[in-house]
Design a protein around this motif. Structure first.
Motif, PDB file in Angstrom:
ATOM      1  N   THR A 114       0.836  -1.195   0.000  1.00 32.13           N
ATOM      2  CA  THR A 114       0.000   0.000   0.000  1.00 32.13           C
ATOM      3  C   THR A 114       0.878   1.256   0.000  1.00 32.13           C
ATOM      4  N   PRO A 115       0.627   2.190  -0.903  1.00 26.81           N
ATOM      5  CA  PRO A 115       1.480   3.396  -0.987  1.00 26.81           C
ATOM      6  C   PRO A 115       1.581   4.159   0.330  1.00 26.81           C
ATOM      7  N   GLU A 116       0.516   4.125   1.148  1.00 29.86           N
ATOM      8  CA  GLU A 116       0.530   4.856   2.422  1.00 29.86           C
ATOM      9  C   GLU A 116       1.396   4.186   3.479  1.00 29.86           C
ATOM     10  N   THR A 117       1.778   2.932   3.243  1.00 31.00           N
ATOM     11  CA  THR A 117       2.561   2.196   4.238  1.00 31.00           C
ATOM     12  C   THR A 117       4.018   2.635   4.212  1.00 31.00           C
ATOM     13  N   ASN A 118       4.502   3.015   5.367  1.00 34.80           N
ATOM     14  CA  ASN A 118       5.923   3.338   5.539  1.00 34.80           C
ATOM     15  C   ASN A 118       6.465   2.388   6.601  1.00 34.80           C
ATOM     16  N   PHE A 119       7.122   1.343   6.150  1.00 30.28           N
ATOM     17  CA  PHE A 119       7.534   0.279   7.075  1.00 30.28           C
ATOM     18  C   PHE A 119       8.654   0.731   8.008  1.00 30.28           C
ATOM     19  N   LYS A 120       9.152   1.923   7.818  1.00 30.11           N
ATOM     20  CA  LYS A 120      10.172   2.436   8.729  1.00 30.11           C
ATOM     21  C   LYS A 120       9.549   2.978  10.015  1.00 30.11           C
ATOM     22  N   THR A 121       8.236   3.187   9.990  1.00 24.16           N
ATOM     23  CA  THR A 121       7.565   3.726  11.173  1.00 24.16           C
ATOM     24  C   THR A 121       7.119   2.601  12.094  1.00 24.16           C
TER      25      THR A 121
ATOM     26  N   ASP B 264       3.366   1.226  11.438  1.00 25.91           N
ATOM     27  CA  ASP B 264       3.162   0.262  10.351  1.00 25.91           C
ATOM     28  C   ASP B 264       3.811  -1.086  10.668  1.00 25.91           C
ATOM     29  N   ARG B 265       4.899  -1.055  11.399  1.00 22.56           N
ATOM     30  CA  ARG B 265       5.501  -2.318  11.826  1.00 22.56           C
ATOM     31  C   ARG B 265       4.583  -3.073  12.784  1.00 22.56           C
TER      32      ARG B 265
ATOM     33  N   GLU C 291      12.065  -6.587   4.094  1.00 24.74           N
ATOM     34  CA  GLU C 291      11.509  -5.279   3.766  1.00 24.74           C
ATOM     35  C   GLU C 291      11.991  -4.171   4.689  1.00 24.74           C
TER      36      GLU C 291
ATOM     37  N   THR D 256       6.147  -4.563  -4.854  1.00 18.64           N
ATOM     38  CA  THR D 256       6.336  -4.928  -3.452  1.00 18.64           C
ATOM     39  C   THR D 256       5.401  -6.070  -3.070  1.00 18.64           C
TER      40      THR D 256
END
Length: 436
Positions: A134-141, A144-145, A181, A369
């Motif tokens: 999902t474009p809104e997902t930022n797995f660095k945050t 979202d993790r 990821e 992805t």
């Protein structure tokens, strides 16, 4: 010159299909060999496990063909809906589920029985891949993790409640896909530390373990005293880690072994470690019918008796005469080891490794992805099943009911692994089109 797309036969990764068929055929032969008692018995006997497995292979191949001719974007579109369906099926087992060997994780429709937890692995892989894509997902945050972890842990916790601990542990393999990821190395370090602390808790008495847990951070504080003067947060981390380790080893683990685990689960874990179950964890009312070491001991005897080249196909005595329990499901590898020896076992493991490497290769060539996360999820599930099952049969891991992919007898297991692989092949066939 035609600008149309290549036909499906040219876009499918055939090496994966060849390896899949090789494993399934080996599995059917292995199941047949442990059931075999006489040459006079007909092969096509529908009451036998090998014929039931062959029937499930046909069902799996038909399902696989349907998947290959389904629009690849369909799996992206229905990922969350499929995940919700999987959760509902898991919850349905508490109302209409059937008890099988102490586990309420199966649903029966007449003569048809399936295990929602196996199918939910597919739905979880799709949902996790969809969320990560999902474009809104930022797995660095952190947020979202945590969401990604929740997608994995919700079905895992429901399956634990079904008393199917082994299957629940499989869901932790999704964290390997998340690691690809960008999950921090610290998470893996924490995971291995917890595993080491757990083993230490089981092997070392409480007071000596408490002393060890206390001495280590004191030593760390001494060696890092210069850095601590510059950054006080280090001492907070050390103190927090010490407190968590103490609570885990002195409170959490004893509570789980006393109030959560059943007697047979505790016995299997301590049997793997070569230890007797401590008096405080013994549950006489839940004593197992057989010695906790019996399965593994017979498994080792069967594998060891095969020697270098094995006794020959259908010539195994340990498996033929049912000395090894669950020899066509959890301990199917014993039949391979006894009949084909070290050479045959090595070839089988190499086939698995080749399949895993091929899946990783497919994962790395994906443009989306969604496809990459899904591919790594498939590889992680296969790796976890393979590693735990082999270690289990050789006494290096507790007996927790983990099947050997494509080899162990079981229709739901074979169908779920087949669907996992064929969805991967379908996504890979359209990798030039999928960009999310």
């Amino acid at each position: 010159m035609s600008s149309g797309r290549k036909p499906m036969t040219n876009r499918v990764d055939w090496p994966v299909i060849y390896l899949y068929l090789a494993l399934v055929c080996i599995g059917i032969a292995a199941v047949y060999s442990v059931e075999y008692t006489s040459f006079s018995e007909p092969f096509f006997n529908m009451s036998k496990s090998h014929m039931k497995q062959l029937t499930w292979l046909v069902i799996s191949l038909v399902t696989g063909m349907i998947i290959l001719f389904t629009d690849s974007k369909f799996f992206l579109a229905v990922a969350y809906l499929a995940y919700l369906l999987g959760i509902l099926l898991l919850l349905a087992t508490f109302a209409i589920g059937s008890d099988v060997k102490g586990s309420q994780s199966f649903i029966k429709f007449g003569s048809f029985t399936f295990q929602p937890g196996e199918l939910c692995k597919i739905f979880t892989a799709l949902a996790l891949a969809r969320f990560m894509a999902t474009p809104e997902t930022n797995f660095k945050t952190l947020k979202d993790r945590l969401i990604a972890s929740a997608i994995v842990m919700i079905p895992c916790l429901i399956i634990v409640k079904q008393n199917e601990t082994g299957l629940a542990l499989v869901y932790f393999s999704f964290f390997l896909a998340m690691y690809r990821e960008g999950l921090p190395n610290a998470i893996l370090l924490i995971g291995f530390s917890v595993a080491g602390l757990l083993i230490g808790t089981l092997l070392i008495e409480r007071i000596p373990l408490f002393i060890i847990i206390t001495v280590i951070p004191l030593l760390a504080t001494w060696f890092l005293r210069t850095q601590i003067k510059r950054n006080r947060i280090i001492i907070v981390i050390i103190a927090g880690s010490w407190l968590i380790a103490v609570l885990f080893s002195q409170v959490a683990v004893p509570y789980v072994f006393k109030n959560v685990f059943h007697g047979y689960q505790t016995e299997r874990i301590y049997s793997m470690l070569g230890q007797d179950v401590p008096t405080e964890y013994q549950k006489p009312g839940e004593a197992v019918k057989k010695d906790a070491e019996y399965n593994v001991r017979q498994s080792k005897i069967a594998i060891g008796s095969g020697g270098f080249f094995g006794k020959g196909f259908m010539r195994g005595t340990q498996t033929k005469y049912s000395f090894v329990p669950e020899q066509n499901t959890d301990f199917v590898f014993c039949g391979i080891g006894e009949q084909f020896g070290f050479v045959g076992s090595t070839i089988l493991v190499l086939i698995y490794i080749t399949l895993l490497l091929r899946i990783v290769h497919i994962a790395e060539r994906q443009r989306s992805t969604f496809s990459r996360v899904y591919a790594y999820s498939v590889a992680s599930i296969l790796f976890f099943h393979l590693a735990i099952n082999l270690c289990m049969t050789m006494g290096l891991a507790p007996v927790i009911g983990i099947t050997l992919p494509m080899l162990s007898y079981g229709g739901t297991s074979l169908l779920s692994f087949s669907i996992l692989l064929f969805i991967l092949l379908r996504l890979d066939a359209d990798r030039q089109m999928l960009i999310r």
